[in-house]
Design a protein around this motif. Structure first.
Motif, PDB file in Angstrom:
ATOM      1  N   ALA A  31     -14.204 -45.027 -23.995  1.00 12.20           N
ATOM      2  CA  ALA A  31     -13.709 -44.200 -24.927  1.00 12.20           C
ATOM      3  C   ALA A  31     -14.511 -42.946 -24.764  1.00 12.20           C
ATOM      4  CB  ALA A  31     -14.046 -44.706 -26.499  1.00 12.20           C
ATOM      5  N   ASN A  34     -13.076 -41.205 -21.985  1.00 14.35           N
ATOM      6  CA  ASN A  34     -11.764 -40.453 -22.373  1.00 14.35           C
ATOM      7  C   ASN A  34     -12.106 -39.148 -22.820  1.00 14.35           C
ATOM      8  OD1 ASN A  34     -10.293 -42.580 -21.195  1.00 14.35           O
ATOM      9  ND2 ASN A  34     -10.242 -43.603 -23.664  1.00 14.35           N
ATOM     10  N   VAL A  40      -8.404 -37.608 -25.283  1.00 13.30           N
ATOM     11  CA  VAL A  40      -8.567 -37.885 -26.500  1.00 13.30           C
ATOM     12  C   VAL A  40      -7.476 -36.748 -27.304  1.00 13.30           C
ATOM     13  CG1 VAL A  40      -9.876 -37.960 -28.568  1.00 13.30           C
ATOM     14  CG2 VAL A  40     -10.713 -38.956 -26.315  1.00 13.30           C
TER      15      VAL A  40
END
Length: 141
Positions: A31, A34, A40
């Motif tokens: 995450a 990203n 995102v």
């Protein structure tokens, strides 16, 4: 404007890993990756503030395309911080030495007490042993 690229440059300038950033932000490494790759769709203001806090910059720095080397950034650890850390661990070391010395002294005193206790017990038991030995000897008629 490439916010993810700026975040990556700031992170690298601070010699921080993606794993460290992800851990501090309580998200997974993927995450966080990203975020740096601009994959995102929308970063919240709260998340941008958290990233800025971990990177020790004002959140507006995340929108600055100028490379970090050309800007005045405060280092993560300043010399005073390092001196404070050294003083803390030195103090911790001195405390540990004091505790070990106290423990050694206590063990020596306990050893002396135990030796004295054994000596007293042997002195008390000696007459009892003599009586037992005399009773165990066969009496001549």
């Amino acid at each position: 404007m490439n916010v993810g690229n700026t975040i990556r440059r700031l992170r690298e300038y601070r010699n921080l890993t993606q794993e460290y950033m992800a851990d501090r932000l309580c998200i997974g490494s993927t995450a966080y990756g990203n975020i740096e790759r601009n994959e995102v769709k929308r970063l919240t203001v709260e998340r941008l503030m958290q990233i800025a806090e971990v990177l020790d910059v004002h959140f507006t720095e995340l929108f600055n395309d100028q490379p970090p080397q050309q800007r005045q950034l405060k280092p993560v650890l300043q010399e005073k911080d390092l001196q404070d850390l050294l003083a803390y661990f030195r103090q911790d070391k001195l405390l540990m030495k004091e505790m070990m010395t106290t423990m050694r002294d206590s063990m020596q005193k306990m050893d002396q007490m135990m030796r004295e206790h054994i000596r007293i017990m042997q002195a008390l038991l000696h007459p009892i042993r003599e009586i037992s030995t005399q009773k165990a000897k066969p009496q001549k008629p």
